[in-house]
Design a protein around this motif. Sequence first.
Motif, PDB file in Angstrom:
ATOM      1  N   MET A  24      10.582 -17.789  11.339  1.00 29.02           N
ATOM      2  CA  MET A  24       9.652 -18.549  12.165  1.00 29.02           C
ATOM      3  C   MET A  24      10.047 -18.578  13.638  1.00 29.02           C
ATOM      4  O   MET A  24       9.230 -18.909  14.490  1.00 29.02           O
ATOM      5  CB  MET A  24       9.493 -19.974  11.612  1.00 29.02           C
ATOM      6  CG  MET A  24       8.788 -20.010  10.257  1.00 29.02           C
ATOM      7  SD  MET A  24       7.240 -19.047  10.200  1.00 29.02           S
ATOM      8  CE  MET A  24       6.225 -19.980  11.342  1.00 29.02           C
ATOM      9  N   ALA A  27       7.672 -16.018  14.887  1.00 27.33           N
ATOM     10  CA  ALA A  27       6.305 -16.011  14.341  1.00 27.33           C
ATOM     11  C   ALA A  27       5.575 -17.279  14.757  1.00 27.33           C
ATOM     12  O   ALA A  27       6.190 -18.320  14.962  1.00 27.33           O
ATOM     13  CB  ALA A  27       6.349 -15.916  12.824  1.00 27.33           C
ATOM     14  N   GLU A  28       4.264 -17.147  14.863  1.00 38.01           N
ATOM     15  CA  GLU A  28       3.453 -18.318  15.195  1.00 38.01           C
ATOM     16  C   GLU A  28       2.986 -19.064  13.947  1.00 38.01           C
ATOM     17  O   GLU A  28       2.713 -20.250  14.000  1.00 38.01           O
ATOM     18  CB  GLU A  28       2.247 -17.890  16.025  1.00 38.01           C
ATOM     19  CG  GLU A  28       2.639 -17.398  17.404  1.00 38.01           C
ATOM     20  CD  GLU A  28       1.440 -16.984  18.237  1.00 38.01           C
ATOM     21  OE1 GLU A  28       0.307 -17.425  17.931  1.00 38.01           O
ATOM     22  OE2 GLU A  28       1.647 -16.209  19.178  1.00 38.01           O
ATOM     23  N   ARG A  29       2.857 -18.325  12.839  1.00 37.68           N
ATOM     24  CA  ARG A  29       2.424 -18.959  11.589  1.00 37.68           C
ATOM     25  C   ARG A  29       3.110 -18.230  10.438  1.00 37.68           C
ATOM     26  O   ARG A  29       3.628 -17.138  10.609  1.00 37.68           O
ATOM     27  CB  ARG A  29       0.910 -18.906  11.434  1.00 37.68           C
ATOM     28  CG  ARG A  29       0.367 -17.504  11.288  1.00 37.68           C
ATOM     29  CD  ARG A  29      -1.170 -17.489  11.140  1.00 37.68           C
ATOM     30  NE  ARG A  29      -1.613 -16.232  10.569  1.00 37.68           N
ATOM     31  CZ  ARG A  29      -1.641 -15.934   9.274  1.00 37.68           C
ATOM     32  NH1 ARG A  29      -1.271 -16.821   8.382  1.00 37.68           N
ATOM     33  NH2 ARG A  29      -2.046 -14.760   8.852  1.00 37.68           N
ATOM     34  N   PHE A  30       3.099 -18.855   9.269  1.00 38.82           N
ATOM     35  CA  PHE A  30       3.743 -18.252   8.106  1.00 38.82           C
ATOM     36  C   PHE A  30       2.676 -17.627   7.226  1.00 38.82           C
ATOM     37  O   PHE A  30       2.108 -18.269   6.353  1.00 38.82           O
ATOM     38  CB  PHE A  30       4.560 -19.290   7.326  1.00 38.82           C
ATOM     39  CG  PHE A  30       5.502 -18.656   6.347  1.00 38.82           C
ATOM     40  CD1 PHE A  30       6.694 -18.092   6.766  1.00 38.82           C
ATOM     41  CD2 PHE A  30       5.194 -18.600   5.003  1.00 38.82           C
ATOM     42  CE1 PHE A  30       7.564 -17.497   5.880  1.00 38.82           C
ATOM     43  CE2 PHE A  30       6.061 -18.002   4.092  1.00 38.82           C
ATOM     44  CZ  PHE A  30       7.251 -17.454   4.538  1.00 38.82           C
ATOM     45  N   GLY A  31       2.389 -16.356   7.481  1.00 36.61           N
ATOM     46  CA  GLY A  31       1.412 -15.616   6.701  1.00 36.61           C
ATOM     47  C   GLY A  31       2.099 -14.618   5.788  1.00 36.61           C
ATOM     48  O   GLY A  31       3.308 -14.706   5.535  1.00 36.61           O
ATOM     49  N   GLU A  34       5.170 -12.740   7.164  1.00 33.01           N
ATOM     50  CA  GLU A  34       6.360 -13.593   7.222  1.00 33.01           C
ATOM     51  C   GLU A  34       6.963 -13.791   5.827  1.00 33.01           C
ATOM     52  O   GLU A  34       8.183 -13.852   5.681  1.00 33.01           O
ATOM     53  CB  GLU A  34       6.005 -14.925   7.888  1.00 33.01           C
ATOM     54  CG  GLU A  34       5.713 -14.793   9.374  1.00 33.01           C
ATOM     55  CD  GLU A  34       4.388 -14.101   9.702  1.00 33.01           C
ATOM     56  OE1 GLU A  34       4.304 -13.455  10.760  1.00 33.01           O
ATOM     57  OE2 GLU A  34       3.431 -14.205   8.884  1.00 33.01           O
ATOM     58  N   HIS A  35       6.110 -13.864   4.802  1.00 31.42           N
ATOM     59  CA  HIS A  35       6.631 -13.911   3.428  1.00 31.42           C
ATOM     60  C   HIS A  35       7.463 -12.660   3.144  1.00 31.42           C
ATOM     61  O   HIS A  35       8.558 -12.732   2.575  1.00 31.42           O
ATOM     62  CB  HIS A  35       5.470 -13.952   2.405  1.00 31.42           C
ATOM     63  CG  HIS A  35       5.040 -15.307   2.013  1.00 31.42           C
ATOM     64  ND1 HIS A  35       3.928 -15.906   2.546  1.00 31.42           N
ATOM     65  CD2 HIS A  35       5.548 -16.175   1.118  1.00 31.42           C
ATOM     66  CE1 HIS A  35       3.769 -17.097   2.000  1.00 31.42           C
ATOM     67  NE2 HIS A  35       4.735 -17.285   1.131  1.00 31.42           N
ATOM     68  N   THR A  62       8.646 -25.664  -1.622  1.00 27.53           N
ATOM     69  CA  THR A  62       7.705 -25.798  -0.516  1.00 27.53           C
ATOM     70  C   THR A  62       6.325 -26.210  -1.027  1.00 27.53           C
ATOM     71  O   THR A  62       5.674 -27.084  -0.438  1.00 27.53           O
ATOM     72  CB  THR A  62       7.624 -24.481   0.286  1.00 27.53           C
ATOM     73  OG1 THR A  62       8.940 -24.156   0.750  1.00 27.53           O
ATOM     74  CG2 THR A  62       6.679 -24.590   1.457  1.00 27.53           C
TER      75      THR A  62
END
Length: 144
Positions: A24, A27-31, A34-35, A62
């Motif tokens: 993160m 990254a801006e978001r966890f999409g 990112e997974h 989570t």
Amino acid sequence: MTPHHAGTQANSASTFEALMAEVMAIAERFGHREHVHLTWLAVRRCGVPAAVDLVSDGIQRTARYAGAPQKYHATISRAWVELVGHHAAELGEGDFTAFVDHHPALLDKRLLTRFYRPATLASPQAKTGWVEPDLAPFPWQNGD
């Protein structure tokens, strides 16, 4: 829960949180990307068997924390870790961008549909435990 198991779980949680923070940070978001990045880091640092547990436990925690425990899917979690681990072992790319540039199919969220029928992944057995692919074997299962 034994004290040893509790310590292992706490260590797993802190390792997952550290990997999540590393992903993160850029990254801006966890999409989906990112997974895959988190999974790649886990595989490289812990090996595939430990990464299966680390990533699965982290995602499950989570989802529970987010109030959506039903979102955790055991087969999907393990299959992604094993796919990323298989490809990470091939060339041993030193950085994630080089890795996904060499393995762009891993960025396709629908990749598992090459190996599983939708009904199989939707089954209660697949959600709570491991189910083998029923459309095509994984690359390491057919000698490729």
